[in-house]
Design an enzyme around this catalytic site. Sequence first.
Site, short mmCIF file in Angstrom:
data_model
loop_
_atom_site.label_atom_id
_atom_site.label_comp_id
_atom_site.label_asym_id
_atom_site.label_seq_id
_atom_site.Cartn_x
_atom_site.Cartn_y
_atom_site.Cartn_z
N GLY A 31 0.81 -1.21 0.00
CA GLY A 31 0.00 0.00 0.00
C GLY A 31 0.84 1.26 0.00
O GLY A 31 2.01 1.23 -0.39
N ALA A 32 0.23 2.39 0.41
CA ALA A 32 0.87 3.71 0.30
C ALA A 32 1.39 3.86 -1.13
O ALA A 32 2.56 4.14 -1.37
CB ALA A 32 1.98 3.89 1.33
N LEU A 33 0.49 3.62 -2.06
CA LEU A 33 0.88 3.48 -3.47
C LEU A 33 1.32 4.80 -4.09
O LEU A 33 0.79 5.85 -3.76
CB LEU A 33 -0.29 2.89 -4.26
N HIS A 34 2.30 4.69 -4.99
CA HIS A 34 2.79 5.87 -5.71
C HIS A 34 2.95 5.49 -7.18
O HIS A 34 2.60 4.36 -7.58
CB HIS A 34 4.12 6.35 -5.10
N GLY A 36 5.37 4.57 -8.85
CA GLY A 36 6.16 3.35 -9.07
C GLY A 36 5.24 2.14 -9.09
O GLY A 36 5.28 1.31 -10.01
N HIS A 37 4.38 2.04 -8.06
CA HIS A 37 3.42 0.93 -8.04
C HIS A 37 2.49 1.02 -9.25
O HIS A 37 2.16 0.01 -9.87
CB HIS A 37 2.54 1.00 -6.77
N GLN A 61 7.67 -9.28 7.96
CA GLN A 61 8.92 -8.87 7.31
C GLN A 61 9.55 -7.64 7.97
O GLN A 61 10.55 -7.13 7.50
CB GLN A 61 8.72 -8.63 5.81
N LYS A 152 13.66 -1.47 -7.53
CA LYS A 152 14.23 -0.68 -6.43
C LYS A 152 14.64 -1.63 -5.30
O LYS A 152 15.67 -1.45 -4.67
CB LYS A 152 13.25 0.38 -5.92
N VAL A 184 11.16 3.66 -10.77
CA VAL A 184 10.54 4.91 -11.23
C VAL A 184 11.06 6.03 -10.32
O VAL A 184 11.08 5.89 -9.09
CB VAL A 184 8.99 4.84 -11.16
O1 PAF Z 1 8.10 -4.77 -1.85
C1 PAF Z 1 7.12 -4.78 -1.09
O2 PAF Z 1 6.30 -3.86 -1.05
C2 PAF Z 1 6.93 -5.97 -0.16
O3 PAF Z 1 8.14 -6.46 0.30
C3 PAF Z 1 6.08 -7.10 -0.77
C4 PAF Z 1 6.77 -7.72 -1.98
C5 PAF Z 1 4.73 -6.57 -1.18
C6 PAF Z 1 5.87 -8.21 0.26
O4 PAF Z 1 5.21 -7.74 1.39
#
Ligand code: PAF
Length: 286
Positions: A31-34, A36-37, A61, A152, A184
Amino acid sequence: MQIITTKKELQAMVEACKATGKTIGLVPTMGALHEGHASLVKRAVNENNVCFVSVFVNPTQFNNKEDLAKYPRNIQRDAELLETIGADFVFAPTPEEMYSEEEMNTTFDFDFAGLDKVMEGKMRPGHFNGVVQVVSRLFYLVQPDKAYFGEKDFQQLAIIHHMVEHSSMAGTFGNLQIIDCPIVREASGLALSSRNERLSEAEKKTALAISKTLFASLEWAKEEGATVADVQQRVIDSINAIEGLEVEYYEIVDQTSLLPTDTFDHAIGCVTVYCGPVRLIDNIKY
Ligand code: PAF
């Protein structure tokens, strides 16, 4: 676009897509998409019949609880962006939906042929086990034909390729193809990152020195007699000379093994820098 929050619903949607022979593209995100996503999602939309995007801040993670707590979250804004760029399904589960209590607290120890022992893996013990735990779960649930990841996080991408192509899990994801997507950057050069949201305007200006130095190092590498060790040190010294920036590591490594190299052929420089309290990563291919 449909937002799904349970694994059961997700699997029902996946089964319906498979039953009608549709190809599936998956973009895993936190999430917190920009933009790049957005570039990954646009590509997934173009190259598949159906595009699933997962939005899940994966607790397993994060080895730093404060980092997890401060990770930006805004599902409403993410959903608006995803709708405009044509995603079909957004999977946004809670941690409790994604994992049992036992899974949440179990430390997995996958074998990544050493790829997870260097750089990010050294600095963030357990990080890549958590990444692989969630990414493999998403692959099992969504059964994508193609999954899209940004360069990235170059080390993450190398580990995901290893998982799909060489690890004990290889072959269990059908003909899944991992698609590497270029970094990006803002026009200024700053690599887009969800963590940039945590930078003040002043810090954002300071952070520009990171990409500027990496790009300058491409020229330094061409100078007569330049060695990898010299260029590596020059990058570290140049970034550290900027007030407000502190390099955690800069390593020039082979793009396949991620091990230190003494040649610029097939090499990539990976950097992690603290800009104030915010940990930023970037990389450059030589
Ligand atoms: O790159 C990320 O945003 C995260 O590590 C991923 C691949 C979505 C796994 O939680």
